[in-house]
Design a protein around this motif. Structure first.
Motif, PDB file in Angstrom:
ATOM      1  N   PHE A  13       0.824  -1.200   0.000  1.00 17.03           N
ATOM      2  CA  PHE A  13       0.000   0.000   0.000  1.00 17.03           C
ATOM      3  C   PHE A  13       0.864   1.258   0.000  1.00 17.03           C
ATOM      4  CE2 PHE A  13      -2.030   3.425   2.397  1.00 17.03           C
ATOM      5  CZ  PHE A  13      -3.112   3.671   1.572  1.00 17.03           C
ATOM      6  N   LEU A  14       1.886   1.286   0.843  1.00 16.60           N
ATOM      7  CA  LEU A  14       2.772   2.448   0.906  1.00 16.60           C
ATOM      8  C   LEU A  14       3.555   2.632  -0.396  1.00 16.60           C
ATOM      9  CD1 LEU A  14       4.070   2.223   4.569  1.00 16.60           C
ATOM     10  CD2 LEU A  14       2.412   3.831   3.619  1.00 16.60           C
ATOM     11  N   ALA A  15       3.943   1.537  -1.022  1.00 18.19           N
ATOM     12  CA  ALA A  15       4.657   1.627  -2.298  1.00 18.19           C
ATOM     13  C   ALA A  15       3.750   2.215  -3.377  1.00 18.19           C
ATOM     14  CB  ALA A  15       5.166   0.252  -2.714  1.00 18.19           C
ATOM     15  N   ILE A  16       2.520   1.758  -3.437  1.00 16.80           N
ATOM     16  CA  ILE A  16       1.574   2.277  -4.422  1.00 16.80           C
ATOM     17  C   ILE A  16       1.272   3.750  -4.148  1.00 16.80           C
ATOM     18  CG2 ILE A  16      -0.820   2.109  -5.226  1.00 16.80           C
ATOM     19  CD1 ILE A  16      -0.531  -0.940  -4.844  1.00 16.80           C
ATOM     20  N   LEU A  17       1.119   4.105  -2.883  1.00 19.87           N
ATOM     21  CA  LEU A  17       0.875   5.497  -2.524  1.00 19.87           C
ATOM     22  C   LEU A  17       2.053   6.377  -2.921  1.00 19.87           C
ATOM     23  CD1 LEU A  17      -1.000   7.513  -1.064  1.00 19.87           C
ATOM     24  CD2 LEU A  17       0.265   6.991   1.023  1.00 19.87           C
ATOM     25  N   TRP A  18       3.257   5.911  -2.665  1.00 18.45           N
ATOM     26  CA  TRP A  18       4.462   6.660  -3.025  1.00 18.45           C
ATOM     27  C   TRP A  18       4.555   6.846  -4.541  1.00 18.45           C
ATOM     28  CZ3 TRP A  18       7.672  10.134  -1.755  1.00 18.45           C
ATOM     29  CH2 TRP A  18       8.896  10.267  -2.390  1.00 18.45           C
ATOM     30  N   ILE A  19       4.285   5.814  -5.308  1.00 17.26           N
ATOM     31  CA  ILE A  19       4.316   5.911  -6.770  1.00 17.26           C
ATOM     32  C   ILE A  19       3.271   6.910  -7.258  1.00 17.26           C
ATOM     33  CG2 ILE A  19       3.827   4.629  -8.899  1.00 17.26           C
ATOM     34  CD1 ILE A  19       5.138   2.193  -7.490  1.00 17.26           C
ATOM     35  N   PHE A  20       2.089   6.892  -6.669  1.00 17.13           N
ATOM     36  CA  PHE A  20       1.032   7.817  -7.048  1.00 17.13           C
ATOM     37  C   PHE A  20       1.430   9.261  -6.752  1.00 17.13           C
ATOM     38  CE2 PHE A  20      -2.752  10.279  -5.936  1.00 17.13           C
ATOM     39  CZ  PHE A  20      -3.460  10.180  -7.126  1.00 17.13           C
ATOM     40  N   VAL A  21       1.962   9.512  -5.570  1.00 19.11           N
ATOM     41  CA  VAL A  21       2.363  10.869  -5.199  1.00 19.11           C
ATOM     42  C   VAL A  21       3.493  11.363  -6.097  1.00 19.11           C
ATOM     43  CG1 VAL A  21       3.425  12.241  -3.353  1.00 19.11           C
ATOM     44  CG2 VAL A  21       1.543  10.687  -2.829  1.00 19.11           C
ATOM     45  N   LEU A  22       4.474  10.531  -6.323  1.00 26.10           N
ATOM     46  CA  LEU A  22       5.591  10.904  -7.185  1.00 26.10           C
ATOM     47  C   LEU A  22       5.120  11.193  -8.611  1.00 26.10           C
ATOM     48  CD1 LEU A  22       8.661  11.261  -7.308  1.00 26.10           C
ATOM     49  CD2 LEU A  22       8.822   8.846  -7.938  1.00 26.10           C
ATOM     50  N   GLY A  23       4.250  10.350  -9.130  1.00 25.69           N
ATOM     51  CA  GLY A  23       3.701  10.572 -10.469  1.00 25.69           C
ATOM     52  C   GLY A  23       2.903  11.849 -10.550  1.00 25.69           C
ATOM     53  N   MET A  27       3.988  14.863 -13.058  1.00 23.62           N
ATOM     54  CA  MET A  27       3.072  15.284 -14.118  1.00 23.62           C
ATOM     55  C   MET A  27       2.662  16.738 -13.947  1.00 23.62           C
ATOM     56  SD  MET A  27       2.987  12.994 -16.290  1.00 23.62           S
ATOM     57  CE  MET A  27       1.733  13.695 -17.320  1.00 23.62           C
ATOM     58  N   ARG A  28       2.499  17.178 -12.718  1.00 24.67           N
ATOM     59  CA  ARG A  28       2.176  18.592 -12.464  1.00 24.67           C
ATOM     60  C   ARG A  28       3.333  19.477 -12.935  1.00 24.67           C
ATOM     61  NH1 ARG A  28      -1.815  22.329 -11.222  1.00 24.67           N
ATOM     62  NH2 ARG A  28      -0.874  23.959  -9.988  1.00 24.67           N
ATOM     63  N   SER A  29       4.555  19.073 -12.640  1.00 33.15           N
ATOM     64  CA  SER A  29       5.727  19.835 -13.067  1.00 33.15           C
ATOM     65  C   SER A  29       5.842  19.868 -14.581  1.00 33.15           C
ATOM     66  CB  SER A  29       6.993  19.231 -12.469  1.00 33.15           C
ATOM     67  OG  SER A  29       6.922  19.247 -11.072  1.00 33.15           O
ATOM     68  N   ALA A  30       5.614  18.742 -15.209  1.00 30.12           N
ATOM     69  CA  ALA A  30       5.682  18.685 -16.669  1.00 30.12           C
ATOM     70  C   ALA A  30       4.599  19.560 -17.298  1.00 30.12           C
ATOM     71  CB  ALA A  30       5.536  17.240 -17.143  1.00 30.12           C
ATOM     72  N   GLY A  31       3.420  19.553 -16.714  1.00 32.39           N
ATOM     73  CA  GLY A  31       2.332  20.387 -17.227  1.00 32.39           C
ATOM     74  C   GLY A  31       2.654  21.867 -17.117  1.00 32.39           C
TER      75      GLY A  31
END
Length: 64
Positions: A13-23, A27-31
């Motif tokens: 769960f923490l790994a998936i949460l970390w991947i989601f936050v990082l993504g 993506m916000r920075s790229a936008g």
């Protein structure tokens, strides 16, 4: 369920949460970067675009 199973579920769960936050952050920075680039073609030269450090050469890879 054993303690190991519960531990692995928490880690997953923490790994998936970390991947989601990082993504989300990437993506916000790229936008934002893409929007700044697109603004160079649509904004007038006296707009707020010239006050942004990346477009008036105040910021560069060597000045960081």
């Amino acid at each position: 369920m054993s303690e190991l199973t519960l531990f692995l579920i928490r880690v997953a769960f923490l790994a998936i949460l970390w991947i989601f936050v990082l993504g989300t952050v990437l993506m916000r920075s790229a936008g934002c970067a893409l929007n700044d680039f697109a603004d160079t073609f649509t904004d007038s030269p006296d707009s707020t675009l010239l006050r942004r450090s990346i477009w008036n050469s105040a910021a560069s890879a060597t000045s960081v």
